[in-house]
Design an enzyme around this catalytic site. Structure first.
Site, PDB file in Angstrom:
ATOM      1  N   ASP A 270       0.839  -1.198   0.000  1.00  0.00           N
ATOM      2  CA  ASP A 270       0.000   0.000   0.000  1.00  0.00           C
ATOM      3  C   ASP A 270       0.879   1.256   0.000  1.00  0.00           C
ATOM      4  OD1 ASP A 270      -1.937   1.907   0.222  1.00  0.00           O
ATOM      5  OD2 ASP A 270      -2.542   1.401   2.279  1.00  0.00           O
ATOM      6  N   LYS A 277       1.567   7.937   0.435  1.00  0.00           N
ATOM      7  CA  LYS A 277       1.926   7.962   1.856  1.00  0.00           C
ATOM      8  C   LYS A 277       3.289   8.631   2.028  1.00  0.00           C
ATOM      9  CE  LYS A 277      -0.375   3.735   3.440  1.00  0.00           C
ATOM     10  NZ  LYS A 277      -1.241   4.366   4.433  1.00  0.00           N
ATOM     11  N   ARG A 351     -11.090  -0.504   1.971  1.00  0.00           N
ATOM     12  CA  ARG A 351     -12.556  -0.567   1.973  1.00  0.00           C
ATOM     13  C   ARG A 351     -13.105  -0.722   0.557  1.00  0.00           C
ATOM     14  NH1 ARG A 351     -12.759   5.086   5.010  1.00  0.00           N
ATOM     15  NH2 ARG A 351     -10.927   4.104   5.909  1.00  0.00           N
TER      16      ARG A 351
HETATM   17  N1  BES Z   1      -3.223   0.269   5.112  1.00  0.00           N
HETATM   18  C1  BES Z   1      -3.632   1.513   5.628  1.00  0.00           C
HETATM   19  C2  BES Z   1      -3.896   1.458   7.139  1.00  0.00           C
HETATM   20  C3  BES Z   1      -2.700   1.183   8.010  1.00  0.00           C
HETATM   21  C4  BES Z   1      -1.943   2.209   8.525  1.00  0.00           C
HETATM   22  C5  BES Z   1      -2.381  -0.120   8.347  1.00  0.00           C
HETATM   23  C6  BES Z   1      -0.859   1.933   9.334  1.00  0.00           C
HETATM   24  C7  BES Z   1      -1.298  -0.404   9.159  1.00  0.00           C
HETATM   25  C8  BES Z   1      -0.540   0.631   9.655  1.00  0.00           C
HETATM   26  C9  BES Z   1      -4.916   1.973   4.952  1.00  0.00           C
HETATM   27  O1  BES Z   1      -5.083   1.576   3.632  1.00  0.00           O
HETATM   28  C10 BES Z   1      -4.919   3.462   4.980  1.00  0.00           C
HETATM   29  O2  BES Z   1      -4.035   4.043   4.409  1.00  0.00           O
HETATM   30  N2  BES Z   1      -5.904   4.031   5.635  1.00  0.00           N
HETATM   31  C11 BES Z   1      -6.027   5.455   5.745  1.00  0.00           C
HETATM   32  C12 BES Z   1      -7.498   5.789   5.808  1.00  0.00           C
HETATM   33  C13 BES Z   1      -7.778   7.247   5.726  1.00  0.00           C
HETATM   34  C14 BES Z   1      -7.340   7.826   4.397  1.00  0.00           C
HETATM   35  C15 BES Z   1      -9.251   7.464   5.959  1.00  0.00           C
HETATM   36  C16 BES Z   1      -5.332   5.919   7.017  1.00  0.00           C
HETATM   37  O3  BES Z   1      -5.342   5.202   8.011  1.00  0.00           O
HETATM   38  O4  BES Z   1      -4.744   6.999   7.004  1.00  0.00           O
HETATM   39 ZN    ZN Z   2      -4.113  -0.220   3.118  1.00  0.00          ZN
HETATM   40 ZN    ZN Z   3      -4.110   2.899   2.262  1.00  0.00          ZN
END
Ligand code: BES
Ligand code: ZN
Ligand code: ZN
Length: 495
Positions: A270, A277, A351
């Site tokens: 990801d 990120k 999601r």
């Molecule tokens: N894979 C990430 C969540 C994550 C973060 C897992 C850190 C393990 C460690 C997920 O896809 C993500 O990036 N979620 C976003 C959601 C937001 C944009 C609403 C997040 O957590 O920032």
């Molecule tokens: Zn993710």
């Molecule tokens: Zn993500």
């Protein structure tokens, strides 16, 4: 590590390391520990008096002299307070002992079964916990270094012994169960620890196909684009790796219509996509398929454990990458369900793939659904790495998950899905948007998004973002992948 259960008096046990135990504040020793103390001329008692042995949970005192015993060395492991002994304490103590065995290069280890000497816990459960703690505690990811020591040491054999012949059958049953469950959890850890260039959607799917074949599970593989999974494809299309949706089906109750779907988020890397990120710790995003690994780990056990349920494991697999083909923030896409989604943030991709996987699960006849996903950083904000966040639309099912977590020692804590969160996921231009955009209550808003695809089918959602991958080892949990929640799901299906 080979596991054996033997009926033996302490004096007959021959091994490189013998593990006995004490409780915190214990004055008078009993059972095998008392017998060992006697053979050692009272050494354990005197170390207890000196305060060198405290009995604190996981404390190891290594004795390099074993008197008349047929053991190379003795390890006295602390079990904590007697009134607080539970299966989790047994796992923690067992992990500490096996780590000491590794450090002292003991090939053959013999241990008493902690927690069942005075009937504190059921012998089946106690033996299972000893083996789980040992097999999970000794785990290390092998890695790929050419230069690593040729034979990295690990104990070769663990013998659980008891002098009471009446207990041996139960201890054997527990040990056997503990071994297959812990090995499946270790396998899940391996998949998560593997880097994203070696654990692509294609590699994962090929492995799952092999596991399905060995276990005689029905295996299905779909191209999400061809299957009309527009929401899934919107995530996958930025990557050069072909995405896959796979399903493995086990039928333990052929005459029943019930079908439990376990749905695991399988983002093999990801990057965040166009909503890229930050680079710090981005390497950890190889673990974004921990939900998928857990589901495969569970599916690999069912033909052995034979629970009387029909279970389908559904795993959407893809990378989330930025490129000229990638979905852009603001894009509006369709889905297998027909709902349209405004993609406000391409990093909320879990999601999206799960939305289509949930619809697919319903099409395959799921009567209950549990999804497992490293879904939100907000789960880490809320609960740290101590507990998995659990949400759902059916309190009975959520309660069953919480109870199973309690039994397995994998902490679970419920968070709400209030109507306010569902409201915040509505879009002006589509049925849904994929983020609320407020940065608030992310585990709950993520679950609220999923709930739209779930509808009325009983469903629980496990956000394992905090618990799937640790920066620092703890007890029987290593640094890196933990294998959460394989044992909880097994408890749920088997309990
Ligand atoms: N894979 C990430 C969540 C994550 C973060 C897992 C850190 C393990 C460690 C997920 O896809 C993500 O990036 N979620 C976003 C959601 C937001 C944009 C609403 C997040 O957590 O920032
Ligand atoms: Zn993710
Ligand atoms: Zn993500």
């Amino acid at each position: 590590m080979k596991i054996k259960v033997e009926c033996r008096e302490l004096a007959q046990v021959s091994c490189d390391l013998l593990v006995v135990n004490v409780f915190a504040g214990q004055k008078k020793l009993d059972g095998a520990t008392a017998a060992a103390d006697k053979a050692l001329g009272g050494m354990i008692t005197s170390l207890l008096k000196d305060g060198e042995i405290t009995g604190k949970l996981g404390q190891i005192t290594l004795l390099h002299w074993s008197g008349k015993l047929k053991a190379g060395k003795i390890a006295v492991v602390g079990l904590g307070e007697q009134s607080k002994i539970d299966l989790e304490a047994v796992r923690t103590a067992s992990a500490a002992a096996i780590k000491a065995a590794r450090e002292s290069k003991a090939k053959k280890v013999a241990t008493i079964v902690h927690g069942c000497g005075c009937g504190e816990t059921d012998p089946v459960e106690a033996a299972k916990a000893v083996v789980e703690g040992s097999v999970l505690g000794v785990y290390r990811f092998a890695g790929y270094a050419k230069d690593k020591e040729e034979t990295e040491f690990a104990p070769a054999e663990l013998v659980l012994f008891d002098h009471d012949r009446a207990k041996i059958g139960k201890l054997s049953r527990g040990a056997k169960l503990g071994l297959i469950i812990a090995e499946a959890e270790n396998h899940a850890r391996d998949l998560v620890n593997m880097p994203a260039n070696r654990m692509t959607p294609s590699v994962f799917a090929a492995l799952a196909k092999r596991i399905a074949k060995i276990n005689r599970l029905k295996f299905t593989q779909l191209d999400p684009k061809k299957a009309g999974m527009e929401l899934f494809w919107a995530v996958a299309k930025g990557s050069n790796e072909p995405p896959k949706l796979i399903a493995l089906e086990y039928r333990g109750a052929p005459r029943s219509k019930e079908k439990i779907a376990l749905i695991g988020k399988g983002i093999t890397f990801d990057s965040g996509g166009i909503s890229l990120k930050p680079s710090k710790n981005m390497d950890e995003m190889k673990s974004d398929m921990a939900g998928a690994a857990a589901v495969l780990g569970v599916m690999s056990l069912l033909s052995d454990l034979k629970p009387k349920h029909n279970v389908i494991g559904i795993i959407p697999l893809t990378e989330n990458m930025p490129s000229g083909h990638a979905t852009k923030p603001g894009d509006i896409v369709g889905s297998l369900s027909g709902y349209t989604v405004e993609v406000t943030n391409t990093d909320a991709e879990g999601r999206m793939i799960l939305g289509d996987a949930i619809t697919y699960a319903k099409k395959r006849g799921a009567t209950k659904m549990i999804d497992i996903a490293t879904l939100t950083g907000g789960a880490i904000v809320a609960l740290g790495d101590a507990a998995t966040a659990v949400m759902g639309n059916d309190q009975t099912l959520v309660d069953q998950v919480l109870a199973a977590g309690n039994r397995s020692g994998q902490k679970m804590w419920q968070l709400p899905i209030y109507d306010e969160y569902k409201e915040s996921m509505k879009s002006q231009v589509a049925d849904l948007k994929n983020t609320a955009g407020t940065g608030k209550a992310q585990p709950s808003t993520g679950a609220a998004f999923l709930s739209k695809f779930v509808g009325d089918t009983p469903w629980a959602h496990l956000d394992i973002a905090g618990t799937a991958f640790l920066q620092k080892s703890r007890g029987y949990l290593p640094e890196g992948a933990t294998g959460v929640p394989v044992r909880t799901l097994i408890e749920l299906l088997n309990g």
